[in-house]
Design a protein around this motif. Sequence first.
Motif, PDB file in Angstrom:
ATOM      1  N   CYS A  80       0.818  -1.211   0.000  1.00  0.00           N
ATOM      2  CA  CYS A  80       0.000   0.000   0.000  1.00  0.00           C
ATOM      3  C   CYS A  80       0.850   1.259   0.000  1.00  0.00           C
ATOM      4  O   CYS A  80       0.357   2.344  -0.309  1.00  0.00           O
ATOM      5  CB  CYS A  80      -0.943  -0.004   1.202  1.00  0.00           C
ATOM      6  N   THR A 330      -1.678   0.188   7.520  1.00  0.00           N
ATOM      7  CA  THR A 330      -2.881  -0.391   6.919  1.00  0.00           C
ATOM      8  C   THR A 330      -4.176   0.037   7.592  1.00  0.00           C
ATOM      9  O   THR A 330      -5.233  -0.004   6.964  1.00  0.00           O
ATOM     10  CB  THR A 330      -2.803  -1.922   6.948  1.00  0.00           C
ATOM     11  N   THR A 331      -4.123   0.471   8.861  1.00  0.00           N
ATOM     12  CA  THR A 331      -5.362   0.754   9.598  1.00  0.00           C
ATOM     13  C   THR A 331      -5.348   2.103  10.307  1.00  0.00           C
ATOM     14  O   THR A 331      -6.194   2.949  10.066  1.00  0.00           O
ATOM     15  CB  THR A 331      -5.616  -0.363  10.628  1.00  0.00           C
ATOM     16  N   ARG A 333      -3.568   4.750  10.119  1.00  0.00           N
ATOM     17  CA  ARG A 333      -3.369   5.968   9.329  1.00  0.00           C
ATOM     18  C   ARG A 333      -4.701   6.581   8.907  1.00  0.00           C
ATOM     19  O   ARG A 333      -4.791   7.783   8.653  1.00  0.00           O
ATOM     20  CB  ARG A 333      -2.508   5.646   8.111  1.00  0.00           C
ATOM     21  N   ASP A 334      -5.756   5.773   8.837  1.00  0.00           N
ATOM     22  CA  ASP A 334      -7.072   6.299   8.470  1.00  0.00           C
ATOM     23  C   ASP A 334      -7.627   7.259   9.510  1.00  0.00           C
ATOM     24  O   ASP A 334      -8.583   7.995   9.226  1.00  0.00           O
ATOM     25  CB  ASP A 334      -8.062   5.139   8.272  1.00  0.00           C
ATOM     26  N   PRO A 337      -6.616  11.673   8.124  1.00  0.00           N
ATOM     27  CA  PRO A 337      -6.651  11.901   6.666  1.00  0.00           C
ATOM     28  C   PRO A 337      -5.598  12.894   6.192  1.00  0.00           C
ATOM     29  O   PRO A 337      -5.221  12.877   5.024  1.00  0.00           O
ATOM     30  CB  PRO A 337      -8.065  12.458   6.439  1.00  0.00           C
ATOM     31  N   GLN A 340      -2.650  11.364   4.355  1.00  0.00           N
ATOM     32  CA  GLN A 340      -2.814  10.638   3.103  1.00  0.00           C
ATOM     33  C   GLN A 340      -2.180  11.410   1.945  1.00  0.00           C
ATOM     34  O   GLN A 340      -1.986  12.624   2.006  1.00  0.00           O
ATOM     35  CB  GLN A 340      -4.311  10.409   2.806  1.00  0.00           C
ATOM     36  N   ASP A 345      -6.345  11.532  -2.211  1.00  0.00           N
ATOM     37  CA  ASP A 345      -7.538  12.139  -1.618  1.00  0.00           C
ATOM     38  C   ASP A 345      -8.486  12.642  -2.697  1.00  0.00           C
ATOM     39  O   ASP A 345      -9.692  12.505  -2.618  1.00  0.00           O
ATOM     40  CB  ASP A 345      -7.155  13.296  -0.695  1.00  0.00           C
ATOM     41  N   CYS A 348     -10.134   9.555  -4.632  1.00  0.00           N
ATOM     42  CA  CYS A 348     -11.009   8.650  -3.913  1.00  0.00           C
ATOM     43  C   CYS A 348     -12.176   9.361  -3.233  1.00  0.00           C
ATOM     44  O   CYS A 348     -13.148   8.714  -2.859  1.00  0.00           O
ATOM     45  CB  CYS A 348     -10.214   7.887  -2.853  1.00  0.00           C
ATOM     46  N   ARG A 350     -12.364  10.870  -0.130  1.00  0.00           N
ATOM     47  CA  ARG A 350     -12.404  10.237   1.174  1.00  0.00           C
ATOM     48  C   ARG A 350     -13.587  10.737   2.002  1.00  0.00           C
ATOM     49  O   ARG A 350     -13.940  11.894   1.998  1.00  0.00           O
ATOM     50  CB  ARG A 350     -11.082  10.522   1.900  1.00  0.00           C
ATOM     51  N   SER A 351     -14.218   9.823   2.713  1.00  0.00           N
ATOM     52  CA  SER A 351     -15.396  10.145   3.513  1.00  0.00           C
ATOM     53  C   SER A 351     -15.063  11.170   4.583  1.00  0.00           C
ATOM     54  O   SER A 351     -13.961  11.196   5.126  1.00  0.00           O
ATOM     55  CB  SER A 351     -15.935   8.859   4.160  1.00  0.00           C
ATOM     56  N   VAL A 354     -14.543  10.394   9.979  1.00  0.00           N
ATOM     57  CA  VAL A 354     -13.235   9.848  10.322  1.00  0.00           C
ATOM     58  C   VAL A 354     -13.320   9.208  11.705  1.00  0.00           C
ATOM     59  O   VAL A 354     -13.724   9.857  12.669  1.00  0.00           O
ATOM     60  CB  VAL A 354     -12.158  10.949  10.313  1.00  0.00           C
TER      61      VAL A 354
END
Length: 409
Positions: A80, A330-331, A333-334, A337, A340, A345, A348, A350-351, A354
């Motif tokens: 990733c 993998t997890t 970092r979300d 945002p 990223q 950004d 995608c 991003r939502s 958060v």
Amino acid sequence: MSVIVIAVGTDSGVPIFSRKRGNCDNVQFSTIASLHGINMFSKCHNLTIMKTQVDNGSILWKEYCKSVTLIGIVTGGLECDLELLLLYVHNLMVFCIGKKELENLKNIDQIKRELRQCYPILDCLLEAVDPNCVSQTCMFLDLIQSMLCPQAQQLQQVLDSYSERVTGRWACLSIHGHIVATSTDFYELDSVEAKLLMLLAASQDGAPLRETPIYLPQMSPNVAFRAVTCKLLADVYVLVICGATPPLSEIDEIVLQCWENSALIIKEAKLVHPRNFPLSITFEPCILGILIVNIPKKRCVFSRHLAGNQKGKSMSSPHRIDVLRTFFVTTARDLAPELQIKEDDKECGRSQCVPSEAYWCSEYHKWHARRTADLMTCVLYAPTVPIHTVRLLTNQILQEISTSKEVYW
């Protein structure tokens, strides 16, 4: 695990460099030609090949400056982060030779020679995709490795004075490859530029004083600055970005005048490594590793040397690095945002929702990440710790680090 980065001229297909890390063979010229040919064949048909999957890994193509194509190949690593790795490699090439030189590519043989100076930093970047990395100089591509010590504020004042006397604008002090103090305007730089400067200071060959022409990929991609690196003590370097003056001989005298009286403070700061946290901050024995991230400054502090009674733990130190880093990339970092990739950004969308916490649980460990304001922590726990205790301990750590008077970013 293996990771390979190949740079070729987009139009000519001539290899510029190929660097690898891990248990893989050197890439043959015929393989490079085939990989580049796939990309060119796609372009001839108005298509863009971006990524393809291979056994236990992937291959990624990225074109920069309409002149250089970077090809990344990773197997068994943090796939990733492959796109982020190529972005940093491109910025590193600009950092070393300038954007104009990279766009023209008139003399590829000369470009090859000039880019050799960036190999030590490039090798550090490759380590960030390697799960078996144990150097900790570059565990994360998008974060600056740091160390929190009580002496940081005093050292920052000395650093500001030194930077002013050599007419420098940006400066940093590193110990064991970890940033300890920066000049007050260091974070005016783009995070990629700050990261490359930190790696430049950390990858010095031990010379007491040296100067390197560098380009700032975002702020000044075509006009070179002068990076002056000085070795203060073993594994302690100070780097400052300045103009053509003063000469190195004069800087040598200024270094002595500014830093001579700070030798004892620096030695005290060195004792904080490898714990990387002040002794006043305590951690429970069930905590096997911890990562603290200052999100606005993109600085992180990692430690797996927290308590003396962990010697009997079955989990090896490199394994702690691997599992905690994988959890963050993998997890966790979300939760931030802001960390990223900007292009990602936009693509995608991003939502806006958060999360503030993230968990992983397995037979062998528990992971917990939590964000509060500008700080985020990822903690690796022993498997016997209950979930409700995990949350309590993580919150206590964040609270203690946020309020401690010995913590200075």
